[in-house]
Design a protein around this motif. Structure first.
Motif, PDB file in Angstrom:
ATOM      1  N   ASP A 155       0.814  -1.220   0.000  1.00  0.00           N
ATOM      2  CA  ASP A 155       0.000   0.000   0.000  1.00  0.00           C
ATOM      3  C   ASP A 155       0.849   1.274   0.000  1.00  0.00           C
ATOM      4  OD1 ASP A 155      -2.580  -1.028  -0.242  1.00  0.00           O
ATOM      5  OD2 ASP A 155      -2.860  -1.281   1.909  1.00  0.00           O
ATOM      6  N   HIS A 239      -5.126  -1.033  -7.647  1.00  0.00           N
ATOM      7  CA  HIS A 239      -6.184  -1.436  -6.721  1.00  0.00           C
ATOM      8  C   HIS A 239      -7.462  -1.804  -7.484  1.00  0.00           C
ATOM      9  CE1 HIS A 239      -3.841  -0.090  -3.199  1.00  0.00           C
ATOM     10  NE2 HIS A 239      -4.721  -0.776  -2.492  1.00  0.00           N
ATOM     11  N   HIS A 274      -4.092  -9.177   0.746  1.00  0.00           N
ATOM     12  CA  HIS A 274      -4.229  -7.922   0.023  1.00  0.00           C
ATOM     13  C   HIS A 274      -2.900  -7.511  -0.605  1.00  0.00           C
ATOM     14  CE1 HIS A 274      -5.921  -4.028  -0.952  1.00  0.00           C
ATOM     15  NE2 HIS A 274      -4.939  -3.420  -0.322  1.00  0.00           N
TER      16      HIS A 274
HETATM   17 ZN   LIG Z   1      -4.614  -1.320  -0.454  1.00  0.00          ZN
END
Ligand SMILES: [Zn+2]
Length: 357
Positions: A155, A239, A274
């Motif tokens: 991220d 994403h 993720h």
């Molecule tokens: Zn993310």
């Protein structure tokens, strides 16, 4: 003091972060703990006598049901993104204080004030609340499995492709007036990305120094998004690819693994993280953006983020890429490389081959 009729949006802020050992926590209030079985196993000696709730879904209906079942004076979210994201929703819905105890830095969810839920094939963010306090026990974070330990770095690495998308949108005049690019935001985002790239090996090794740096980078990434008022600097086509492939693979399964910035559901018994999906998305989109993607692949390898999750078949990747143009249009996602590029089966195959072989 603000005037009563002040309609300005508040700038979000980070939770207060306390570094301490789990052994020092003594909770006397009636606590509701949202967690997962593996995470609870890690912290089971905690001096909290909770109403214990294991979390395993992230639709709005899942969250609402948990919020209604919650009875206590304080909410704890313990684990990775899914448990903490759910705890944020439950605490906000009941007006209760919230303590987050990440057992792994797998996403940035323990720092943010929104909860990702899946609805109608895409991910939406519900305003929930940021934790009031985040408790960091570095020993716990360092002992997390290597494959998950630094997943949250994806991220930060996603700045590489998201910021490209955001700047491209600016060139095309496609950014709304509230999301204009500023050179300062680009400068700060670039610095965060560069710092991650330069320290990927230390972070991936799971040393206290490395994981402290990852925590700092996640804090700065989230604060930058708050100051911008949106997440374009770290959330772009990579994403959107993740949301699309989760939807693609999840369709028809009894337990669709639908995580926003959350993590770890399973498909056929294989955990899907993720960070892994975002890592794959970054490489694919960087290649399609004609960026020097190899440095990002090298960084993922140093971070020990598996960007080729075995639960995701090549066919599923190819089909997701081919459908991405329609997917981002259907869900009205912001302008990115996926908005204009029609990915043919041939381009999809070549891109996958380029980054995975
Ligand atoms: Zn993310």
């Amino acid at each position: 003091m603000l005037p009563d009729d002040c309609s300005h949006e508040k700038i979000g802020r980070l939770p207060s972060i306390v570094s301490c050992s789990l052994a020092d926590i003594k909770e006397r209030r009636e606590a509701v703990v949202l967690t997962t079985e593996p995470a609870w196993d890690v912290v089971k000696d905690l001096d909290v006598h909770p109403q214990l709730i294991y979390v395993d879904g992230n639709t709005k209906a899942d969250m609402t049901a948990l919020a209604e079942a919650c009875e206590g004076e304080v909410v704890y979210g313990i684990g990775g993104g899914l448990a903490i994201d759910t705890a944020k929703y439950v605490a906000a819905a009941n007006g209760l204080p919230l303590i987050a105890l990440p057992t792994v830095l797998s996403t940035d969810a323990f720092l943010t004030n929104a909860t990702g839920v899946r609805e109608n094939g895409c991910v939406h963010y519900l305003r929930s609340k940021a934790p009031d306090t985040v408790i960091i026990d570095m020993d716990v974070l360092c002992s997390a499995p290597a494959s998950m330990r630094a997943g949250g770095a994806a991220d930060v690495l996603s700045i590489a492709t998201a910021m490209w998308d955001w700047q491209e949108a600016e060139k095309m005049g496609a950014n709304p007036s509230t999301q204009q690019v500023t050179p300062q935001a680009i400068g700060i985002g670039s610095t965060l990305l560069q710092t991650l790239l330069e320290n990927a090996r230390e972070i991936g090794s799971g040393t206290p120094t490395g994981l402290k740096l990852l925590l700092d980078l996640l804090c700065m990434e989230v604060q930058l998004c708050y100051l911008c008022g949106h997440s374009r600097v770290e959330e772009g086509s990579e994403h959107y690819f993740v949301y699309a492939i989760e939807n693609h693979v999840g369709v028809g399964l009894p337990n669709p693994y639908d995580k926003a910035h959350t993590e770890s559901e399973t498909i056929g018994g294989e955990p899907l993280l993720h960070g892994e999906l975002v890592g794959l998305g970054i490489l694919l989109m960087a290649a399609l953006q004609s960026q020097p993607w190899m440095q990002y692949r090298h960084a993922l390898e140093c971070l020990q983020i598996n960007y080729r999750p075995s639960a995701v078949a090549r066919d599923a990747i190819a089909e997701t890429l081919i459908d991405l143009f329609d997917y981002v249009a259907q869900h009205q996602l912001p302008y990115t490389v996926a908005t204009t590029l029609r990915i043919t089966p041939d381009i999809a195959d070549r891109t996958i081959q380029t980054i995975l072989d």
